[in-house]
Structure formats: C-alpha cells, structure tokens
Motif scaffolding. Structure first.
Motif, short mmCIF file in Angstrom:
data_model
loop_
_atom_site.label_atom_id
_atom_site.label_comp_id
_atom_site.label_asym_id
_atom_site.label_seq_id
_atom_site.Cartn_x
_atom_site.Cartn_y
_atom_site.Cartn_z
N HIS A 159 45.35 5.95 -7.71
CA HIS A 159 44.35 5.45 -8.65
C HIS A 159 43.90 4.05 -8.25
N PRO A 160 42.59 3.83 -8.11
CA PRO A 160 42.09 2.56 -7.59
C PRO A 160 42.30 1.35 -8.50
N ALA A 161 42.64 1.55 -9.76
CA ALA A 161 42.82 0.41 -10.67
C ALA A 161 44.25 -0.13 -10.65
N LEU A 162 45.14 0.49 -9.89
CA LEU A 162 46.51 -0.04 -9.79
C LEU A 162 46.49 -1.34 -9.00
N SER A 163 47.31 -2.27 -9.40
CA SER A 163 47.36 -3.55 -8.69
C SER A 163 48.02 -3.36 -7.33
N GLY A 164 47.74 -4.29 -6.43
CA GLY A 164 48.34 -4.24 -5.10
C GLY A 164 49.86 -4.26 -5.14
N GLU A 165 50.42 -5.01 -6.10
CA GLU A 165 51.88 -5.08 -6.22
C GLU A 165 52.46 -3.73 -6.62
N VAL A 166 51.79 -3.05 -7.55
CA VAL A 166 52.25 -1.72 -7.98
C VAL A 166 52.14 -0.74 -6.83
N VAL A 167 51.03 -0.78 -6.12
CA VAL A 167 50.82 0.13 -4.98
C VAL A 167 51.89 -0.12 -3.93
N GLU A 168 52.19 -1.36 -3.66
CA GLU A 168 53.22 -1.68 -2.67
C GLU A 168 54.58 -1.11 -3.09
N ALA A 169 54.91 -1.21 -4.36
CA ALA A 169 56.17 -0.64 -4.85
C ALA A 169 56.15 0.88 -4.73
N LEU A 170 55.01 1.50 -4.99
CA LEU A 170 54.91 2.96 -4.90
C LEU A 170 55.04 3.45 -3.46
N LEU A 171 54.74 2.60 -2.50
CA LEU A 171 54.90 2.97 -1.09
C LEU A 171 56.37 3.19 -0.73
N ARG A 172 57.26 2.59 -1.49
CA ARG A 172 58.70 2.70 -1.21
C ARG A 172 59.32 3.98 -1.76
N ASP A 173 58.58 4.71 -2.57
CA ASP A 173 59.08 5.94 -3.18
C ASP A 173 58.45 7.13 -2.46
N ALA A 174 59.27 8.00 -1.90
CA ALA A 174 58.76 9.13 -1.12
C ALA A 174 57.82 10.02 -1.92
N THR A 232 55.61 9.12 -4.12
CA THR A 232 54.32 8.49 -4.40
C THR A 232 53.72 7.81 -3.18
N ALA A 233 54.47 7.74 -2.08
CA ALA A 233 54.03 6.99 -0.90
C ALA A 233 52.70 7.50 -0.35
N GLU A 234 52.51 8.80 -0.28
CA GLU A 234 51.28 9.34 0.28
C GLU A 234 50.06 8.92 -0.54
N GLY A 235 50.16 9.04 -1.86
CA GLY A 235 49.06 8.61 -2.72
C GLY A 235 48.83 7.12 -2.65
N ALA A 236 49.92 6.35 -2.64
CA ALA A 236 49.80 4.90 -2.57
C ALA A 236 49.16 4.46 -1.26
N ALA A 237 49.49 5.14 -0.16
CA ALA A 237 48.91 4.79 1.13
C ALA A 237 47.40 5.05 1.15
N ALA A 238 46.94 5.99 0.34
CA ALA A 238 45.51 6.31 0.26
C ALA A 238 44.79 5.46 -0.78
N ASN A 239 45.52 4.63 -1.48
CA ASN A 239 44.93 3.85 -2.56
C ASN A 239 44.00 2.77 -2.00
N PRO A 240 42.73 2.76 -2.45
CA PRO A 240 41.80 1.75 -1.94
C PRO A 240 42.18 0.33 -2.35
N GLY A 241 43.03 0.18 -3.35
CA GLY A 241 43.46 -1.14 -3.78
C GLY A 241 44.50 -1.75 -2.87
N LEU A 242 45.00 -1.00 -1.91
CA LEU A 242 46.01 -1.52 -1.00
C LEU A 242 45.45 -2.70 -0.21
N GLY A 243 44.27 -2.59 0.27
CA GLY A 243 43.61 -3.69 0.97
C GLY A 243 44.14 -3.91 2.37
#
Length: 129
Positions: free
Chosen positions: A85-100, A102-113
């Motif tokens: 979801h694009p409205a998640l903060s970068g910090e939340v997305v970074e944390a989601l990358l550590r969870d197998a 949610t990692a795939e979705g987080a890696a595709a998140n445009p908010g990752l930057g």
C-alpha cells in the motif's frame, strides 16, 4: 444477466464488474485484466470473508489510513497486498521487508523510495554498480 454483461460487454459499468468480481471467484483472473474494474473505493471489501476479495481491497491506494489490520491477515496474499500500500511510511515498509510474509509486497511498495532502498542494499553489503 448482470454478471454475463460484466463478463462479455466491453462497456459494462464498473459497479457490475466489481459485483461480478465478488460473486464469481472463478472469473476473477479474467476480470482483473479489465481496465474498468474498480481498483479504488474498495473500503467496504476489507473485511470480506473471501481472501480473493480482501487482497485487491488491501491494495486500494485511496485508503486512508492504510489497511494496517490486513498486515496481520491470516492469508499471505492479503498481507503482501497490504504491504504494498503506497500510504505506508518508509519506516513501516522497511520493517515489513524483514518479514518473509510481507517482504515481497513491501519491496514493491512505491513508498520505499530509491534513497531508502540504496541504504538498505548498502547495509546488506551488496555491491553497488
């Protein structure tokens, strides 16, 4: 008749397509290819019993706040969609990358930057090009 129209008419109304999507699970793959299928305004589907309906709702970019509860959904596909979801903060997305789950979705998140992504790659010790 309404579902037949949704499946076969090129100008079927978006609400008919969404209704067919919810009611006809075997037709979802086909319906997802249609540009007229609504991708926004899906808040009412977030709690749907069918994971095939919850996942696209979790990805609705207009949801404010983002669907945080679906990051803990029982289904991995729903969790991945919520993590993108694009409205998640970068910090939340970074944390989601550590969870197998949610990692795939987080890696595709445009908010990752790009900057945050490069810092993560540097921290992982991956060589830059």
């Amino acid at each position: 008749m309404r579902h037949l129209l949704a499946l076969n008419h090129p100008l079927a109304p978006p609400d008919a397509l969404l209704d067919a999507f919810v009611q006809m699970p075997r037709q979802r793959a086909c319906l997802l290819t249609l540009d007229r299928l609504p991708r926004t305004g899906l808040r009412q589907l977030l709690g749907h019993a069918d994971l095939g309906v919850r996942a696209p709702a979790a990805g609705d970019p207009t949801l404010r706040p983002p669907p945080f509860a679906l990051l803990r959904d029982a289904d991995a596909g729903v969790r991945r969609a919520a993590a993108a979801h694009p409205a998640l903060s970068g910090e939340v997305v970074e944390a989601l990358l550590r969870d197998a789950s949610t990692a795939e979705g987080a890696a595709a998140n445009p908010g990752l930057g790009a900057g945050r992504l490069h810092r993560l790659l540097d921290r992982a010790g991956l060589p830059s090009s």
